[in-house]
Write a protein that holds these residues in place. Structure first.
Motif, mmCIF file in Angstrom:
data_model
loop_
_atom_site.group_PDB
_atom_site.id
_atom_site.type_symbol
_atom_site.label_atom_id
_atom_site.label_comp_id
_atom_site.label_asym_id
_atom_site.label_seq_id
_atom_site.Cartn_x
_atom_site.Cartn_y
_atom_site.Cartn_z
ATOM 1 N N ALA A 3 35.870 0.013 20.671
ATOM 2 C CA ALA A 3 35.307 0.191 22.012
ATOM 3 C C ALA A 3 33.984 0.932 22.016
ATOM 4 O O ALA A 3 33.171 0.768 22.930
ATOM 5 N N SER A 4 33.753 1.761 20.999
ATOM 6 C CA SER A 4 32.478 2.490 20.906
ATOM 7 C C SER A 4 32.314 3.006 19.492
ATOM 8 O O SER A 4 33.291 3.113 18.737
ATOM 9 N N VAL A 5 31.078 3.302 19.133
ATOM 10 C CA VAL A 5 30.801 3.913 17.829
ATOM 11 C C VAL A 5 29.861 5.099 18.038
ATOM 12 O O VAL A 5 29.000 5.080 18.914
ATOM 13 N N ARG A 6 30.072 6.138 17.252
ATOM 14 C CA ARG A 6 29.179 7.296 17.272
ATOM 15 C C ARG A 6 28.872 7.669 15.825
ATOM 16 O O ARG A 6 29.777 7.807 14.997
ATOM 17 N N GLY A 7 27.603 7.808 15.535
ATOM 18 C CA GLY A 7 27.220 8.180 14.181
ATOM 19 C C GLY A 7 25.712 8.196 14.045
ATOM 20 O O GLY A 7 24.971 7.961 15.003
ATOM 21 N N VAL A 8 25.255 8.466 12.842
ATOM 22 C CA VAL A 8 23.814 8.525 12.569
ATOM 23 C C VAL A 8 23.267 7.102 12.442
ATOM 24 O O VAL A 8 23.894 6.240 11.815
ATOM 25 N N VAL A 9 22.113 6.868 13.057
ATOM 26 C CA VAL A 9 21.460 5.564 12.961
ATOM 27 C C VAL A 9 20.837 5.441 11.571
ATOM 28 O O VAL A 9 19.875 6.146 11.248
ATOM 29 N N ALA A 10 21.404 4.556 10.750
ATOM 30 C CA ALA A 10 20.934 4.400 9.372
ATOM 31 C C ALA A 10 19.738 3.460 9.287
ATOM 32 O O ALA A 10 18.870 3.613 8.427
ATOM 33 N N ALA A 11 19.683 2.461 10.181
ATOM 34 C CA ALA A 11 18.579 1.492 10.149
ATOM 35 C C ALA A 11 18.469 0.807 11.493
ATOM 36 O O ALA A 11 19.460 0.666 12.214
ATOM 37 N N ILE A 12 17.244 0.389 11.824
ATOM 38 C CA ILE A 12 17.003 -0.367 13.052
ATOM 39 C C ILE A 12 16.286 -1.660 12.676
ATOM 40 O O ILE A 12 15.216 -1.634 12.069
ATOM 41 N N ASN A 13 16.902 -2.792 13.015
ATOM 42 C CA ASN A 13 16.348 -4.112 12.732
ATOM 43 C C ASN A 13 15.872 -4.748 14.033
ATOM 44 O O ASN A 13 16.105 -4.206 15.109
ATOM 45 N N PRO A 14 15.197 -5.904 13.972
ATOM 46 C CA PRO A 14 14.696 -6.531 15.205
ATOM 47 C C PRO A 14 15.763 -6.809 16.251
ATOM 48 O O PRO A 14 15.493 -6.740 17.445
ATOM 49 N N ASP A 15 16.999 -7.138 15.818
ATOM 50 C CA ASP A 15 18.027 -7.459 16.808
ATOM 51 C C ASP A 15 19.334 -6.702 16.588
ATOM 52 O O ASP A 15 20.358 -7.028 17.179
ATOM 53 N N THR A 34 18.169 -1.479 24.263
ATOM 54 C CA THR A 34 19.098 -0.543 23.614
ATOM 55 C C THR A 34 18.505 -0.027 22.314
ATOM 56 O O THR A 34 18.554 1.172 22.018
ATOM 57 N N LEU A 35 17.912 -0.930 21.528
ATOM 58 C CA LEU A 35 17.296 -0.523 20.261
ATOM 59 C C LEU A 35 16.164 0.473 20.480
ATOM 60 O O LEU A 35 15.956 1.392 19.683
ATOM 61 N N ALA A 36 15.438 0.292 21.588
ATOM 62 C CA ALA A 36 14.305 1.178 21.865
ATOM 63 C C ALA A 36 14.756 2.617 22.082
ATOM 64 O O ALA A 36 13.976 3.558 21.888
ATOM 65 N N GLY A 37 16.033 2.803 22.483
ATOM 66 C CA GLY A 37 16.539 4.148 22.716
ATOM 67 C C GLY A 37 17.119 4.807 21.472
ATOM 68 O O GLY A 37 17.593 5.943 21.540
ATOM 69 N N LEU A 38 17.095 4.107 20.341
ATOM 70 C CA LEU A 38 17.645 4.654 19.091
ATOM 71 C C LEU A 38 16.534 5.143 18.178
ATOM 72 O O LEU A 38 15.422 4.637 18.211
ATOM 73 N N LYS A 39 16.862 6.139 17.346
ATOM 74 C CA LYS A 39 15.909 6.629 16.340
ATOM 75 C C LYS A 39 16.636 6.761 15.019
ATOM 76 O O LYS A 39 17.738 7.320 14.959
ATOM 77 N N GLU A 43 21.761 10.936 15.493
ATOM 78 C CA GLU A 43 23.084 10.483 15.926
ATOM 79 C C GLU A 43 22.988 9.777 17.274
ATOM 80 O O GLU A 43 22.200 10.172 18.138
ATOM 81 N N ALA A 44 23.771 8.743 17.439
ATOM 82 C CA ALA A 44 23.774 7.980 18.688
ATOM 83 C C ALA A 44 25.193 7.502 18.985
ATOM 84 O O ALA A 44 26.030 7.391 18.082
ATOM 85 N N ARG A 45 25.440 7.243 20.269
ATOM 86 C CA ARG A 45 26.708 6.625 20.673
ATOM 87 C C ARG A 45 26.394 5.308 21.369
ATOM 88 O O ARG A 45 25.537 5.253 22.242
ATOM 89 N N LEU A 46 27.094 4.258 20.970
ATOM 90 C CA LEU A 46 26.944 2.961 21.618
ATOM 91 C C LEU A 46 28.307 2.476 22.081
ATOM 92 O O LEU A 46 29.289 2.536 21.334
ATOM 93 N N PHE A 62 25.814 -1.421 23.257
ATOM 94 C CA PHE A 62 25.163 -1.222 24.560
ATOM 95 C C PHE A 62 24.911 0.263 24.801
ATOM 96 O O PHE A 62 25.647 1.121 24.305
ATOM 97 N N ALA A 63 23.898 0.528 25.600
ATOM 98 C CA ALA A 63 23.535 1.912 25.890
ATOM 99 C C ALA A 63 24.626 2.643 26.661
ATOM 100 O O ALA A 63 24.789 3.850 26.524
ATOM 101 N N ASP A 64 25.379 1.914 27.499
ATOM 102 C CA ASP A 64 26.455 2.553 28.263
ATOM 103 C C ASP A 64 27.593 1.567 28.533
ATOM 104 O O ASP A 64 27.484 0.368 28.249
ATOM 105 N N ASP A 65 28.681 2.094 29.087
ATOM 106 C CA ASP A 65 29.869 1.279 29.334
ATOM 107 C C ASP A 65 29.642 0.237 30.430
ATOM 108 O O ASP A 65 30.282 -0.819 30.441
#
Length: 201
Positions: A3-15, A34-39, A43-46, A62-65
């Motif tokens: 239902a959701s994941v929380r952890g460190v963003v290891a990589a960001i790809n085009p999609d 959604t990708l634009a809001g990640l670094k 750590e991020a929750r999706l 997704f950024a939110d529920d």
């Protein structure tokens, strides 16, 4: 079901993004907004929805529920799969999608690549009674969402086509300088942005 994941963003790809959870890297398909809001490294929750096929397990993030719930609802309409549902949310905010379906606003729905007039009509017929309560604010709020909303829609469209955040912001700024009064439709603005960026390459 994840239902959701929380952890460190290891990589960001085009999609998609890779979120490291407990030492395991989970690849999550995400819309450009959604990708634009990640670094990377942060750590991020999706909120996530898993789509199971015979030959694949795909996790959509997704950024939110609220986005996740609408993503899952859209797929209950005939002919709408996960990629098309994600494309809807890449072009429009959830509130805009709900108002468009509730008000049979086919022009707004057909701004999404892959949705024609017949497809939009099917979505309205099949989802109108299940879209849930609309945000308080009435017609004025609907107009407010659309006015000024083109910037983010164009920005997300440009990002989805592979340009960087900086390039997308630059294109939106240049378009804004040339608009005097009401903005043209988003597809027209997106084509103009692509022409601007094409010359910049």
């Amino acid at each position: 079901m994840i239902a959701s994941v929380r952890g460190v963003v290891a990589a960001i790809n085009p999609d998609s993004a890779v979120i490291e959870v407990g030492g395991v890297g989970l690849q999550v398909q995400c819309a450009p907004g959604t990708l634009a809001g990640l670094k990377a490294g942060v750590e991020a929750r999706l909120a996530t929805s898993m789509v199971v096929r015979e030959d694949s397990l795909t996790l959509y993030g997704f950024a939110d529920d609220d986005e996740k719930q609408l993503f899952e609802l859209l797929q209950t309409a005939s002919g709408v799969g996960p990629r098309l549902a994600q494309a809807v949310l890449a072009v429009h905010a959830p509130d805009v999608v709900r108002r468009a379906i509730a008000g049979a606003d086919l022009a707004t729905l057909t701004q999404v690549p892959g949705i024609g007039k017949k497809g939009a009509e099917k979505m309205v017929v099949e989802l109108r009674d299940r879209i849930g309560p609309l945000p308080i604010g009435g017609d004025g709020a609907s107009a407010g969402v659309l006015s000024g909303g083109w910037q983010e829609q164009v920005r997300q469209g440009v990002l989805a086509l592979g340009w960087t955040v900086a390039q997308a912001d630059q294109a939106v700024s240049k378009l804004a300088e040339g608009i005097d009064g009401a903005a043209p439709p988003v597809p027209v603005l997106l084509r103009q942005a692509i022409r601007l960026l094409g010359r910049a390459r």
